[in-house]
Design a protein around this motif. Sequence first.
Motif, PDB file in Angstrom:
ATOM      1  N   LEU A 119       0.630  -1.226   0.125  1.00  0.00           N
ATOM      2  CA  LEU A 119       0.204  -0.002  -0.285  1.00  0.00           C
ATOM      3  C   LEU A 119       0.834   1.146   0.226  1.00  0.00           C
ATOM      4  O   LEU A 119       0.785   2.221  -0.965  1.00  0.00           O
ATOM      5  CB  LEU A 119      -0.822   0.198   1.310  1.00  0.00           C
ATOM      6  CG  LEU A 119      -2.353  -0.991   0.622  1.00  0.00           C
ATOM      7  CD1 LEU A 119      -2.883  -0.857   2.174  1.00  0.00           C
ATOM      8  CD2 LEU A 119      -3.099  -1.257  -0.104  1.00  0.00           C
ATOM      9  N   SER A 120       2.570   1.499   0.488  1.00  0.00           N
ATOM     10  CA  SER A 120       2.888   2.531   0.709  1.00  0.00           C
ATOM     11  C   SER A 120       3.193   3.094  -0.971  1.00  0.00           C
ATOM     12  O   SER A 120       3.395   3.842  -0.715  1.00  0.00           O
ATOM     13  CB  SER A 120       3.912   2.372   1.675  1.00  0.00           C
ATOM     14  OG  SER A 120       4.924   3.338   1.880  1.00  0.00           O
ATOM     15  N   VAL A 121       4.305   1.740  -1.056  1.00  0.00           N
ATOM     16  CA  VAL A 121       4.057   2.043  -2.695  1.00  0.00           C
ATOM     17  C   VAL A 121       2.889   2.069  -4.152  1.00  0.00           C
ATOM     18  O   VAL A 121       3.467   2.733  -4.323  1.00  0.00           O
ATOM     19  CB  VAL A 121       5.376   0.498  -3.101  1.00  0.00           C
ATOM     20  CG1 VAL A 121       5.618   0.872  -4.976  1.00  0.00           C
ATOM     21  CG2 VAL A 121       5.874   0.682  -2.345  1.00  0.00           C
ATOM     22  N   LEU A 122       2.565   1.666  -3.601  1.00  0.00           N
ATOM     23  CA  LEU A 122       0.946   2.659  -4.558  1.00  0.00           C
ATOM     24  C   LEU A 122       0.607   3.395  -4.165  1.00  0.00           C
ATOM     25  O   LEU A 122       0.144   4.112  -4.876  1.00  0.00           O
ATOM     26  CB  LEU A 122      -0.021   1.136  -3.879  1.00  0.00           C
ATOM     27  CG  LEU A 122      -0.151  -0.291  -4.652  1.00  0.00           C
ATOM     28  CD1 LEU A 122      -1.601  -0.856  -3.901  1.00  0.00           C
ATOM     29  CD2 LEU A 122      -0.917   0.381  -6.727  1.00  0.00           C
ATOM     30  N   GLU A 123       0.355   3.862  -2.814  1.00  0.00           N
ATOM     31  CA  GLU A 123      -0.349   5.367  -2.755  1.00  0.00           C
ATOM     32  C   GLU A 123       0.899   6.459  -3.327  1.00  0.00           C
ATOM     33  O   GLU A 123       0.976   7.368  -3.592  1.00  0.00           O
ATOM     34  CB  GLU A 123      -0.214   5.134  -1.152  1.00  0.00           C
ATOM     35  CG  GLU A 123      -1.960   4.907  -1.265  1.00  0.00           C
ATOM     36  CD  GLU A 123      -1.749   4.672   0.281  1.00  0.00           C
ATOM     37  OE1 GLU A 123      -1.290   4.526   1.177  1.00  0.00           O
ATOM     38  OE2 GLU A 123      -3.028   3.923   0.700  1.00  0.00           O
ATOM     39  N   THR A 124       2.348   5.628  -2.953  1.00  0.00           N
ATOM     40  CA  THR A 124       2.974   7.171  -3.195  1.00  0.00           C
ATOM     41  C   THR A 124       3.444   6.725  -4.054  1.00  0.00           C
ATOM     42  O   THR A 124       3.727   8.207  -4.868  1.00  0.00           O
ATOM     43  CB  THR A 124       5.027   6.395  -2.647  1.00  0.00           C
ATOM     44  OG1 THR A 124       4.026   6.745  -1.029  1.00  0.00           O
ATOM     45  CG2 THR A 124       5.915   7.222  -2.531  1.00  0.00           C
ATOM     46  N   ALA A 125       3.040   5.807  -5.638  1.00  0.00           N
ATOM     47  CA  ALA A 125       3.769   5.951  -6.672  1.00  0.00           C
ATOM     48  C   ALA A 125       2.367   6.797  -7.537  1.00  0.00           C
ATOM     49  O   ALA A 125       2.535   7.768  -8.324  1.00  0.00           O
ATOM     50  CB  ALA A 125       3.569   4.539  -7.426  1.00  0.00           C
ATOM     51  N   ASP A 126       1.023   6.641  -6.819  1.00  0.00           N
ATOM     52  CA  ASP A 126       0.277   6.789  -7.176  1.00  0.00           C
ATOM     53  C   ASP A 126       0.096   8.547  -6.915  1.00  0.00           C
ATOM     54  O   ASP A 126      -0.272   9.383  -7.872  1.00  0.00           O
ATOM     55  CB  ASP A 126      -1.189   6.407  -6.957  1.00  0.00           C
ATOM     56  CG  ASP A 126      -2.369   6.852  -7.826  1.00  0.00           C
ATOM     57  OD1 ASP A 126      -2.157   7.192  -8.677  1.00  0.00           O
ATOM     58  OD2 ASP A 126      -3.689   7.633  -6.685  1.00  0.00           O
ATOM     59  N   ASP A 127       0.657   9.173  -6.146  1.00  0.00           N
ATOM     60  CA  ASP A 127       0.924  10.609  -5.982  1.00  0.00           C
ATOM     61  C   ASP A 127       2.024  11.648  -6.620  1.00  0.00           C
ATOM     62  O   ASP A 127       1.411  11.846  -6.636  1.00  0.00           O
ATOM     63  CB  ASP A 127       1.243  10.736  -4.097  1.00  0.00           C
ATOM     64  CG  ASP A 127       0.116  10.250  -3.327  1.00  0.00           C
ATOM     65  OD1 ASP A 127      -0.922  10.331  -3.349  1.00  0.00           O
ATOM     66  OD2 ASP A 127       0.220  10.100  -2.374  1.00  0.00           O
ATOM     67  N   PHE A 128       3.246  10.647  -6.712  1.00  0.00           N
ATOM     68  CA  PHE A 128       4.584  11.016  -6.745  1.00  0.00           C
ATOM     69  C   PHE A 128       4.630  11.235  -9.061  1.00  0.00           C
ATOM     70  O   PHE A 128       5.141  12.186  -9.099  1.00  0.00           O
ATOM     71  CB  PHE A 128       5.407  10.847  -6.104  1.00  0.00           C
ATOM     72  CG  PHE A 128       5.998  12.116  -5.258  1.00  0.00           C
ATOM     73  CD1 PHE A 128       6.763  12.339  -5.139  1.00  0.00           C
ATOM     74  CD2 PHE A 128       5.425  10.831  -4.250  1.00  0.00           C
ATOM     75  CE1 PHE A 128       7.085  12.975  -4.088  1.00  0.00           C
ATOM     76  CE2 PHE A 128       5.499  11.364  -2.946  1.00  0.00           C
ATOM     77  CZ  PHE A 128       6.675  12.475  -2.563  1.00  0.00           C
TER      78      PHE A 128
END
Length: 146
Positions: A119-128
């Motif tokens: 979830l951290s990688v998913l959410e961070t990639a989606d944000d950046f």
Amino acid sequence: MEFQTQVQRECYEQVAIWMEEMFTQYPWEKLDDPGFGLFLGSAWVEVRIYPWHEDAVIETRSLVVQGAEITPELMQFLLLKNSQMRFGGFAIDDHDHIYLSHTIVGSTCDPGELESSVLSVLETADDFDDQIIQKWGGKRALDIVP
């Protein structure tokens, strides 16, 4: 599907059970080699299981942007963001693709740790991805992955 070691196979089988339990609300699929792929917004994340010494590792990795203009300012932006990350970090490969990845040891991983990593990688990639494209160009995973 081929496995290089028995430990890799066992780790993959455990991760497959956890994926079924934890990620029902996300579109995900099994990949041809030991791993899984998930979408969230414009981000595509791959959860791969690799052999590592007498163990296995679980790498959660997202292609964030492809085709951005790699400038000193972009590199500084990514390095500064890395210093603020709790899970994973940005990297650039030989083709100037920007990735975000986080790796955990397979034998000590538990469901909560896997869920946090994914979830951290998913959410961070989606944000950046949008932030990077807006300033340095390129394409998001959603625009690339068929």
